[in-house]
Design a protein around this motif. Structure first.
Motif, PDB file in Angstrom:
ATOM      1  N   MET A  49       1.287  -1.484  -0.140  1.00  0.00           N
ATOM      2  CA  MET A  49      -0.374  -0.287   0.069  1.00  0.00           C
ATOM      3  C   MET A  49       0.642   1.571  -0.084  1.00  0.00           C
ATOM      4  SD  MET A  49      -3.390   0.694   2.283  1.00  0.00           S
ATOM      5  CE  MET A  49      -4.059  -1.017   2.105  1.00  0.00           C
ATOM      6  N   ARG A  50       0.719   1.953  -0.794  1.00  0.00           N
ATOM      7  CA  ARG A  50       1.277   3.434  -1.069  1.00  0.00           C
ATOM      8  C   ARG A  50       1.408   4.118  -0.171  1.00  0.00           C
ATOM      9  NH1 ARG A  50       1.139   5.374  -7.068  1.00  0.00           N
ATOM     10  NH2 ARG A  50       1.892   6.468  -6.413  1.00  0.00           N
TER      11      ARG A  50
ATOM     12  N   PHE B 261     -15.896   8.341  -3.522  1.00  0.00           N
ATOM     13  CA  PHE B 261     -15.536   7.404  -2.213  1.00  0.00           C
ATOM     14  C   PHE B 261     -14.344   6.536  -1.866  1.00  0.00           C
ATOM     15  CE2 PHE B 261     -17.550   5.754  -5.851  1.00  0.00           C
ATOM     16  CZ  PHE B 261     -16.744   4.277  -6.435  1.00  0.00           C
ATOM     17  N   ALA B 262     -14.096   6.223  -0.694  1.00  0.00           N
ATOM     18  CA  ALA B 262     -13.002   5.127  -0.290  1.00  0.00           C
ATOM     19  C   ALA B 262     -13.055   4.326  -1.268  1.00  0.00           C
ATOM     20  CB  ALA B 262     -12.734   5.307   0.872  1.00  0.00           C
ATOM     21  N   LEU B 263     -12.072   3.374  -1.820  1.00  0.00           N
ATOM     22  CA  LEU B 263     -11.696   2.114  -2.001  1.00  0.00           C
ATOM     23  C   LEU B 263     -10.813   0.770  -1.412  1.00  0.00           C
ATOM     24  CD1 LEU B 263     -10.943   3.021  -6.073  1.00  0.00           C
ATOM     25  CD2 LEU B 263     -13.365   2.257  -4.460  1.00  0.00           C
ATOM     26  N   VAL B 264     -10.257   2.056  -0.012  1.00  0.00           N
ATOM     27  CA  VAL B 264     -10.214   1.159   0.841  1.00  0.00           C
ATOM     28  C   VAL B 264      -9.782   1.432   2.081  1.00  0.00           C
ATOM     29  CG1 VAL B 264      -7.622   0.711   1.645  1.00  0.00           C
ATOM     30  CG2 VAL B 264      -7.383   1.543  -0.643  1.00  0.00           C
ATOM     31  N   ASP B 265     -10.504   0.243   3.038  1.00  0.00           N
ATOM     32  CA  ASP B 265     -10.987   0.879   4.162  1.00  0.00           C
ATOM     33  C   ASP B 265     -10.307   1.589   5.419  1.00  0.00           C
ATOM     34  OD1 ASP B 265     -10.614  -1.339   5.794  1.00  0.00           O
ATOM     35  OD2 ASP B 265     -12.165  -2.994   4.720  1.00  0.00           O
TER      36      ASP B 265
ATOM     37  N   GLN C 155      -5.003   1.086   8.286  1.00  0.00           N
ATOM     38  CA  GLN C 155      -5.055   1.602  10.060  1.00  0.00           C
ATOM     39  C   GLN C 155      -3.908   0.391  10.297  1.00  0.00           C
ATOM     40  OE1 GLN C 155      -8.121   1.512  11.697  1.00  0.00           O
ATOM     41  NE2 GLN C 155      -7.652   3.857  12.776  1.00  0.00           N
ATOM     42  N   LYS C 156      -4.073  -0.748  10.288  1.00  0.00           N
ATOM     43  CA  LYS C 156      -3.446  -1.758   9.814  1.00  0.00           C
ATOM     44  C   LYS C 156      -2.614  -1.450   9.026  1.00  0.00           C
ATOM     45  CE  LYS C 156      -6.507  -5.042  10.743  1.00  0.00           C
ATOM     46  NZ  LYS C 156      -7.884  -6.170  10.675  1.00  0.00           N
ATOM     47  N   ALA C 157      -1.609  -1.592   7.600  1.00  0.00           N
ATOM     48  CA  ALA C 157      -1.090  -0.926   6.833  1.00  0.00           C
ATOM     49  C   ALA C 157       0.086  -0.639   7.707  1.00  0.00           C
ATOM     50  CB  ALA C 157      -1.006  -0.703   5.146  1.00  0.00           C
TER      51      ALA C 157
ATOM     52  N   VAL D  27       5.663   0.224  12.940  1.00  0.00           N
ATOM     53  CA  VAL D  27       6.058  -0.694  13.581  1.00  0.00           C
ATOM     54  C   VAL D  27       7.693  -1.086  13.036  1.00  0.00           C
ATOM     55  CG1 VAL D  27       6.351  -2.907  14.912  1.00  0.00           C
ATOM     56  CG2 VAL D  27       4.821  -1.505  14.994  1.00  0.00           C
ATOM     57  N   ASN D  28       8.010  -1.279  11.777  1.00  0.00           N
ATOM     58  CA  ASN D  28       8.744  -1.620  10.478  1.00  0.00           C
ATOM     59  C   ASN D  28       9.984  -1.212  10.584  1.00  0.00           C
ATOM     60  OD1 ASN D  28       8.016  -4.381  10.821  1.00  0.00           O
ATOM     61  ND2 ASN D  28       6.621  -4.125   8.690  1.00  0.00           N
ATOM     62  N   SER D  29       9.586   0.555  10.323  1.00  0.00           N
ATOM     63  CA  SER D  29      10.746   1.704  10.428  1.00  0.00           C
ATOM     64  C   SER D  29      11.201   1.869  11.721  1.00  0.00           C
ATOM     65  CB  SER D  29       9.743   2.781   9.685  1.00  0.00           C
ATOM     66  OG  SER D  29       9.568   2.668   8.141  1.00  0.00           O
ATOM     67  N   TYR D  30      10.503   1.530  12.537  1.00  0.00           N
ATOM     68  CA  TYR D  30      10.777   2.506  14.037  1.00  0.00           C
ATOM     69  C   TYR D  30      10.816   2.034  15.134  1.00  0.00           C
ATOM     70  CZ  TYR D  30       9.572   6.967  11.284  1.00  0.00           C
ATOM     71  OH  TYR D  30       9.450   7.787  10.632  1.00  0.00           O
ATOM     72  N   TYR D  31      10.663   0.401  15.488  1.00  0.00           N
ATOM     73  CA  TYR D  31      11.298  -0.315  16.478  1.00  0.00           C
ATOM     74  C   TYR D  31      11.326  -1.681  15.696  1.00  0.00           C
ATOM     75  CZ  TYR D  31       8.371   3.289  17.662  1.00  0.00           C
ATOM     76  OH  TYR D  31       7.318   4.812  17.810  1.00  0.00           O
ATOM     77  N   GLU D  32      12.064  -1.667  15.089  1.00  0.00           N
ATOM     78  CA  GLU D  32      12.201  -3.202  14.170  1.00  0.00           C
ATOM     79  C   GLU D  32      11.958  -4.434  14.231  1.00  0.00           C
ATOM     80  OE1 GLU D  32      15.465  -3.127  17.330  1.00  0.00           O
ATOM     81  OE2 GLU D  32      16.660  -1.544  16.933  1.00  0.00           O
TER      82      GLU D  32
END
Length: 120
Positions: free
Chosen positions: A1-2, A65-69, A74-76, A82-87
């Protein structure tokens, strides 16, 4: 997801709240100073290009309208943070907030109770 810019996220939040809207309706919901119509329209087109927003014909214009809920985004976003800042460790993230005094022992207890409820 961009990834989205702050302005793009702001518009997505409005679309998640409204479900669909014209550009002018989005502007009404925005805080002062209100952005120009063309600015919001451009951001909507960028969101369409990124696959976050769709549109349908409505009179002489379009409703968007939103295509992504919101939950999927939020999850992405959280995973990326978490991957970028908290290993890649949620434990490291929570530990950071505790050390920065943004989270108390009472907050942690509440989170543990919520986890226990979801495991049942």
């Amino acid at each position: 997801m961009r990834p989205l810019t702050r302005a793009e996220e702001d518009i997505m939040h409005l679309l998640w709240q409204r479900e669909n809207a014209r550009v002018a309706e989005l502007i009404v919901d925005m805080p002062e100073p209100k952005p120009a119509y063309n600015t919001v329209s451009t951001i909507i087109r960028i969101l369409e290009d990124k696959g976050f927003v769709g549109h349908e014909k409505a009179g002489r214009g379009f409703k968007y309208f939103a295509l992504v809920d919101k939950s999927t985004y939020q999850k992405a976003s959280m995973k990326k943070m978490v991957n970028s800042y908290y290993e890649g460790s949620f434990k490291n993230m929570v530990s950071f907030f505790v050390k920065e005094k943004n989270m108390s022992a009472k907050d942690l207890e509440s989170i543990l109770k919520d986890i226990d409820k979801t495991e049942d």
